[in-house]
Structures are given as C-alpha cells and as structure tokens.
Motif scaffolding. Sequence first.
Motif, short mmCIF file in Angstrom:
data_model
loop_
_atom_site.label_atom_id
_atom_site.label_comp_id
_atom_site.label_asym_id
_atom_site.label_seq_id
_atom_site.Cartn_x
_atom_site.Cartn_y
_atom_site.Cartn_z
N SER A 1 45.00 36.65 49.76
CA SER A 1 43.81 36.48 48.92
C SER A 1 44.02 35.34 47.95
O SER A 1 45.15 35.02 47.58
CB SER A 1 43.51 37.78 48.17
N ARG B 1 35.01 37.50 50.85
CA ARG B 1 36.20 36.98 50.18
C ARG B 1 35.82 36.03 49.04
O ARG B 1 36.36 34.95 48.88
CB ARG B 1 37.13 36.28 51.18
N ASP C 1 34.64 35.93 44.70
CA ASP C 1 34.63 36.70 43.45
C ASP C 1 33.19 36.78 42.93
O ASP C 1 32.31 36.03 43.36
CB ASP C 1 35.57 36.07 42.41
N SER C 2 32.96 37.69 42.00
CA SER C 2 31.59 37.92 41.51
C SER C 2 31.05 36.70 40.77
O SER C 2 29.85 36.45 40.79
CB SER C 2 31.53 39.16 40.63
N ARG D 1 33.93 41.39 48.62
CA ARG D 1 35.08 41.74 49.46
C ARG D 1 34.87 41.24 50.88
O ARG D 1 35.74 40.63 51.48
CB ARG D 1 35.30 43.26 49.46
N ARG D 2 33.68 41.48 51.43
CA ARG D 2 33.38 41.06 52.80
C ARG D 2 33.43 39.55 52.96
O ARG D 2 33.87 39.03 53.98
CB ARG D 2 31.99 41.56 53.23
N SER E 1 30.43 43.97 44.50
CA SER E 1 31.87 43.92 44.82
C SER E 1 32.12 44.09 46.32
O SER E 1 33.03 43.46 46.86
CB SER E 1 32.65 44.96 44.01
N GLU E 2 31.31 44.88 46.99
CA GLU E 2 31.46 45.04 48.44
C GLU E 2 31.10 43.74 49.16
O GLU E 2 31.78 43.33 50.09
CB GLU E 2 30.61 46.20 48.95
#
Length: 156
Positions: free
Chosen positions: A154, A74, A76-77, A71-72, A67-68
């Motif tokens: 986002s 931008r 999704d998993s 986030r970095r 997840s980090e």
Amino acid sequence: MADTAETIDHPSVTESLRLDNQLCYALYAAAHRMTKSYRPLLERLGVTYPQYLVLLVLWEQDGVTVSEIGRRLRLDSGTLTPVLKRLESAGFLLRTRRQSDEREVEIGLTDQGRELRVEAATVRETVMCQLEMSEPEIRNLRRDLNLVIDRLGSPE
C-alpha cells in the motif's frame, strides 16, 4: 574512486539504467495510454476516468461507504472526496451519513447514475478491441499487474 567509476560504467549497470529496460516506465506509459484511450469514450458519458472507476465500484455494489470505495480503488479519502463531490454535482450519486454510524458516509447511485451503466457497457469493449488481446491474455496481464500492486504494498 576508480572502483565507483568502473562500476557505473560497467555494461550491466549501463544496461539496467536504460529507459527501455525500466518496468516503472513501461507501466507509466501503459497507464497513460490506457487513460488516453478511455478519455473520448468517457467524455461522451460526461465523466472522467477516476469518476468512471468510482461508478464501476457502485455498479457492482450500490450503497457502500467512502472507505470501502477507497479500499477497492486503493485511494485515500482526500483523493476520493473531490471525485465523489463532482459525481454528486453531476447527479450520478448521493452522499449521505449512515444512520447506524454518522461518521461513515454512504454513497448511493441515483437513477441517472444507474442508467449511465447501460451507456457505459460499450466502453470496455471498445478499448479491448483497440488492444487486440484475447480475454485470457487480458486476464493474465491483469493477474500479473495485480501481483505487482500487491508486492509493492500500500502507498501508506
């Protein structure tokens, strides 16, 4: 109906719809060219551009969660997971469940992944030479692009 036709044919509307006046097209074309410039350099390292971005995050801070990284970058998993699996298959990283919270997957570099950083050091420099831009110009462009990214919000 006549008002609509006149509006559509109005010079300001016509001008605003010219391809060369589209910010979205300039960004798309620049991103495409940038990725194309990186491709041969990254092929020598055995990674794709998305894989390279993941490695950049891990070279800054090893042992972060999926997840980090998402986030970095931008991302999704669902987009990130296949990239991580390929990097793991190539021997550059390991995915492990965090002992403190097994719902979280931690990503850590292998020795091979850490060693790749040395080889990758010239990648950015090579592309920056192609751009023929100074570091302050690059910094300003990056600042402006980050502003666009932030203002558009986002993707979710």
